[in-house]
Design a protein around this motif. Sequence first.
Motif, PDB file in Angstrom:
ATOM      1  N   VAL A  90       0.872  -1.102   0.034  1.00 47.97           N
ATOM      2  CA  VAL A  90       0.137  -0.091  -0.068  1.00 47.97           C
ATOM      3  C   VAL A  90       0.851   1.220  -0.027  1.00 47.97           C
ATOM      4  CG1 VAL A  90      -1.829   1.087   1.411  1.00 47.97           C
ATOM      5  CG2 VAL A  90      -1.934  -1.163   1.119  1.00 47.97           C
ATOM      6  N   SER A  91       2.038   1.216   0.958  1.00 53.50           N
ATOM      7  CA  SER A  91       2.721   2.436   0.856  1.00 53.50           C
ATOM      8  C   SER A  91       3.289   2.851  -0.668  1.00 53.50           C
ATOM      9  CB  SER A  91       3.864   2.290   1.858  1.00 53.50           C
ATOM     10  OG  SER A  91       3.462   2.120   3.138  1.00 53.50           O
ATOM     11  N   HIS A  92       3.688   1.478  -1.246  1.00 54.14           N
ATOM     12  CA  HIS A  92       4.424   1.725  -2.759  1.00 54.14           C
ATOM     13  C   HIS A  92       3.491   2.632  -3.485  1.00 54.14           C
ATOM     14  CE1 HIS A  92       6.151   0.813  -6.516  1.00 54.14           C
ATOM     15  NE2 HIS A  92       5.052   0.142  -6.743  1.00 54.14           N
ATOM     16  N   HIS A  93       2.211   2.215  -3.279  1.00 59.57           N
ATOM     17  CA  HIS A  93       1.171   2.553  -4.389  1.00 59.57           C
ATOM     18  C   HIS A  93       0.874   4.081  -4.080  1.00 59.57           C
ATOM     19  CE1 HIS A  93       0.190  -0.904  -6.745  1.00 59.57           C
ATOM     20  NE2 HIS A  93       0.060  -1.433  -5.565  1.00 59.57           N
ATOM     21  N   VAL A  94       0.778   4.374  -2.725  1.00 61.06           N
ATOM     22  CA  VAL A  94       0.485   5.819  -2.096  1.00 61.06           C
ATOM     23  C   VAL A  94       1.665   6.558  -2.553  1.00 61.06           C
ATOM     24  CG1 VAL A  94       0.120   7.207  -0.047  1.00 61.06           C
ATOM     25  CG2 VAL A  94      -0.982   5.160  -0.253  1.00 61.06           C
ATOM     26  N   ARG A  95       2.934   6.244  -2.481  1.00 59.63           N
ATOM     27  CA  ARG A  95       4.042   7.014  -2.821  1.00 59.63           C
ATOM     28  C   ARG A  95       3.969   7.496  -4.162  1.00 59.63           C
ATOM     29  NH1 ARG A  95       7.977   3.303  -1.712  1.00 59.63           N
ATOM     30  NH2 ARG A  95       7.448   3.656   0.357  1.00 59.63           N
ATOM     31  N   ILE A  96       3.595   6.586  -5.039  1.00 58.83           N
ATOM     32  CA  ILE A  96       3.604   7.032  -6.367  1.00 58.83           C
ATOM     33  C   ILE A  96       2.763   8.158  -6.790  1.00 58.83           C
ATOM     34  CG2 ILE A  96       2.721   6.267  -8.570  1.00 58.83           C
ATOM     35  CD1 ILE A  96       3.967   3.533  -8.133  1.00 58.83           C
ATOM     36  N   MET A  97       1.543   7.903  -6.112  1.00 55.08           N
ATOM     37  CA  MET A  97       0.473   9.165  -6.132  1.00 55.08           C
ATOM     38  C   MET A  97       0.625  10.430  -5.492  1.00 55.08           C
ATOM     39  SD  MET A  97      -3.309   6.913  -6.037  1.00 55.08           S
ATOM     40  CE  MET A  97      -2.964   6.225  -4.681  1.00 55.08           C
ATOM     41  N   ALA A  98       1.618  10.206  -4.281  1.00 57.80           N
ATOM     42  CA  ALA A  98       2.133  11.271  -3.607  1.00 57.80           C
ATOM     43  C   ALA A  98       3.085  11.862  -4.396  1.00 57.80           C
ATOM     44  CB  ALA A  98       2.640  10.961  -2.088  1.00 57.80           C
ATOM     45  N   ASN A  99       3.853  11.431  -5.047  1.00 62.73           N
ATOM     46  CA  ASN A  99       5.054  11.982  -5.982  1.00 62.73           C
ATOM     47  C   ASN A  99       4.328  12.889  -7.162  1.00 62.73           C
ATOM     48  OD1 ASN A  99       7.034  10.856  -4.337  1.00 62.73           O
ATOM     49  ND2 ASN A  99       7.520   9.299  -5.640  1.00 62.73           N
ATOM     50  N   ASP A 100       3.128  12.372  -7.684  1.00 65.49           N
ATOM     51  CA  ASP A 100       2.397  13.090  -8.674  1.00 65.49           C
ATOM     52  C   ASP A 100       1.456  14.251  -7.857  1.00 65.49           C
ATOM     53  OD1 ASP A 100       1.891  13.418 -11.356  1.00 65.49           O
ATOM     54  OD2 ASP A 100       0.050  12.927 -10.937  1.00 65.49           O
ATOM     55  N   GLY A 101       1.586  14.396  -6.608  1.00 63.91           N
ATOM     56  CA  GLY A 101       0.721  15.335  -6.207  1.00 63.91           C
ATOM     57  C   GLY A 101      -0.754  15.137  -6.035  1.00 63.91           C
ATOM     58  N   ILE A 102      -1.235  13.699  -6.202  1.00 58.87           N
ATOM     59  CA  ILE A 102      -2.783  13.510  -5.928  1.00 58.87           C
ATOM     60  C   ILE A 102      -2.952  13.297  -4.593  1.00 58.87           C
ATOM     61  CG2 ILE A 102      -4.274  11.746  -6.558  1.00 58.87           C
ATOM     62  CD1 ILE A 102      -2.688  11.518  -9.273  1.00 58.87           C
ATOM     63  N   VAL A 103      -2.159  12.608  -3.880  1.00 61.01           N
ATOM     64  CA  VAL A 103      -2.243  12.395  -2.653  1.00 61.01           C
ATOM     65  C   VAL A 103      -1.295  13.084  -1.539  1.00 61.01           C
ATOM     66  CG1 VAL A 103      -2.216  10.511  -0.493  1.00 61.01           C
ATOM     67  CG2 VAL A 103      -3.362  10.018  -3.022  1.00 61.01           C
ATOM     68  N   GLN A 104      -1.721  13.550  -0.556  1.00 57.66           N
ATOM     69  CA  GLN A 104      -0.802  14.276   0.466  1.00 57.66           C
ATOM     70  C   GLN A 104      -0.916  13.610   1.804  1.00 57.66           C
ATOM     71  OE1 GLN A 104      -2.396  18.214   0.918  1.00 57.66           O
ATOM     72  NE2 GLN A 104      -4.342  17.634   1.424  1.00 57.66           N
ATOM     73  N   SER A 105       0.178  13.778   2.558  1.00 55.79           N
ATOM     74  CA  SER A 105       0.275  13.087   4.051  1.00 55.79           C
ATOM     75  C   SER A 105       0.347  14.217   5.151  1.00 55.79           C
ATOM     76  CB  SER A 105       1.573  12.172   3.989  1.00 55.79           C
ATOM     77  OG  SER A 105       2.634  12.863   3.788  1.00 55.79           O
ATOM     78  N   VAL A 106      -0.073  13.767   6.378  1.00 55.60           N
ATOM     79  CA  VAL A 106       0.366  14.731   7.327  1.00 55.60           C
ATOM     80  C   VAL A 106       0.558  13.851   8.551  1.00 55.60           C
ATOM     81  CG1 VAL A 106      -0.998  16.063   8.934  1.00 55.60           C
ATOM     82  CG2 VAL A 106      -1.492  16.367   6.573  1.00 55.60           C
ATOM     83  N   GLN A 107       1.605  14.021   9.263  1.00 52.67           N
ATOM     84  CA  GLN A 107       2.065  13.224  10.250  1.00 52.67           C
ATOM     85  C   GLN A 107       1.476  13.784  11.664  1.00 52.67           C
ATOM     86  OE1 GLN A 107       6.098  11.956  10.106  1.00 52.67           O
ATOM     87  NE2 GLN A 107       5.957  10.900  12.047  1.00 52.67           N
ATOM     88  N   GLU A 108       0.890  12.964  12.553  1.00 48.57           N
ATOM     89  CA  GLU A 108       0.576  13.227  13.788  1.00 48.57           C
ATOM     90  C   GLU A 108       1.046  12.121  14.736  1.00 48.57           C
ATOM     91  OE1 GLU A 108      -3.757  13.480  13.793  1.00 48.57           O
ATOM     92  OE2 GLU A 108      -3.646  15.439  12.470  1.00 48.57           O
ATOM     93  N   GLY A 109       1.883  12.829  15.634  1.00 48.57           N
ATOM     94  CA  GLY A 109       2.795  11.797  16.247  1.00 48.57           C
ATOM     95  C   GLY A 109       3.259  10.641  15.518  1.00 48.57           C
ATOM     96  N   ARG A 110       2.888   9.447  15.967  1.00 47.22           N
ATOM     97  CA  ARG A 110       3.584   8.338  15.043  1.00 47.22           C
ATOM     98  C   ARG A 110       2.419   7.920  13.886  1.00 47.22           C
ATOM     99  NH1 ARG A 110       4.826   3.999  19.511  1.00 47.22           N
ATOM    100  NH2 ARG A 110       5.735   2.749  17.798  1.00 47.22           N
ATOM    101  N   HIS A 111       1.641   8.630  13.783  1.00 50.70           N
ATOM    102  CA  HIS A 111       0.614   8.372  12.721  1.00 50.70           C
ATOM    103  C   HIS A 111       0.820   9.166  11.427  1.00 50.70           C
ATOM    104  CE1 HIS A 111      -1.518   5.283  15.132  1.00 50.70           C
ATOM    105  NE2 HIS A 111      -1.405   6.293  16.078  1.00 50.70           N
ATOM    106  N   VAL A 112       0.758   8.589  10.328  1.00 53.21           N
ATOM    107  CA  VAL A 112       0.850   9.485   8.994  1.00 53.21           C
ATOM    108  C   VAL A 112      -0.670   9.117   8.433  1.00 53.21           C
ATOM    109  CG1 VAL A 112       1.818   9.509   6.691  1.00 53.21           C
ATOM    110  CG2 VAL A 112       3.192   9.060   8.653  1.00 53.21           C
TER     111      VAL A 112
END
Length: 321
Positions: free
Chosen positions: A60-82
């Motif tokens: 799942v992380s691999h697929h999410v990373r591809i979409m994040a690199n293209d700016g479709i998905v974004q991430s926010v870290q809260e403590g130990r959770h992303v």
Amino acid sequence: MPATGSPSTERAIAERIAQSMRAIADPTRVQILRLLMDAPDGRRGVTDLAARLGLTQPTVSHHVRIMANDGIVQSVQEGRHVWYSLVQSRLSDVFDFVQRSPSGATAATVDPAVLARIADDLALRFAGVFSRETIAEYVSSSYELLRQGSPRDRHLSSHTSRFAADRLGSLADADAAAGTEAAASGSPTSVLFVCVQNAGRSQLASAILRSLAGDRVRVLTAGSQPTETINPKIVAALDEIGVSVDGEYPKPLTDEVVRGADVVITMGCGDACPIYPGRRYLDWELPDPADLAMDGVRAVRDDIDRRVRELLRSLPPVNAA
């Protein structure tokens, strides 16, 4: 209104959309995007996504990373959770692709318990006007009509509720007008716009009239052969002049909405609309925006805007005797 921009700008936009399509052209990524769209707060963690998809977290992380690199998905870290969510500015690039993908093409259904709740809620709204049994019949028929016309409607529950409420409201207006006492003088004028697909001209007219008239006018729309969704060019053309479709959706033409209308305006649907005495009927000859480029859609929008303003000037004030 002028076109969106220079050829180089439009080329850049086209390339970005094409890249987005490549980034999500994978069944797993489409599923991830749909899960993010449907999340209650619009975000999910990798652990949750992996559990729902039956995949490992690294996959799942691999697929999410591809979409994040293209700016479709974004991430926010809260403590130990992303947490991952969709980038709102990119939503329009991928929404239709995701919603219409084969994995999302199953027919929409509504749980009978939800339909019963809709009927209960409308029974409170129309208490003393219609029986619970009558309301339940209208909820059921509204559900079936919408499900036949839009089998993949993601908002079938709420659309069923609104469609049934509109039909019951129109029926109540018609019954009041036909009764021994005239309808309340302070009630708003009811205007019904009808076109073929209820996805273009009628939606343009209804959105503009709602924006101009507010509570002064009760606005309804319908189609003689409704399609599944509003034409996205219509949404864009309205947005250009600061008008929203406000949750509207295509719906079939039914008898009671015509009976309950004070003014019925048809646009390209021929003789599909029944004629009742005491209503004001208008026919606006306009080209179908579905066959037009954006400049043509804008021309139809501006023509409708002019007609709607003329119509509004001809309607009685709410407090007319």
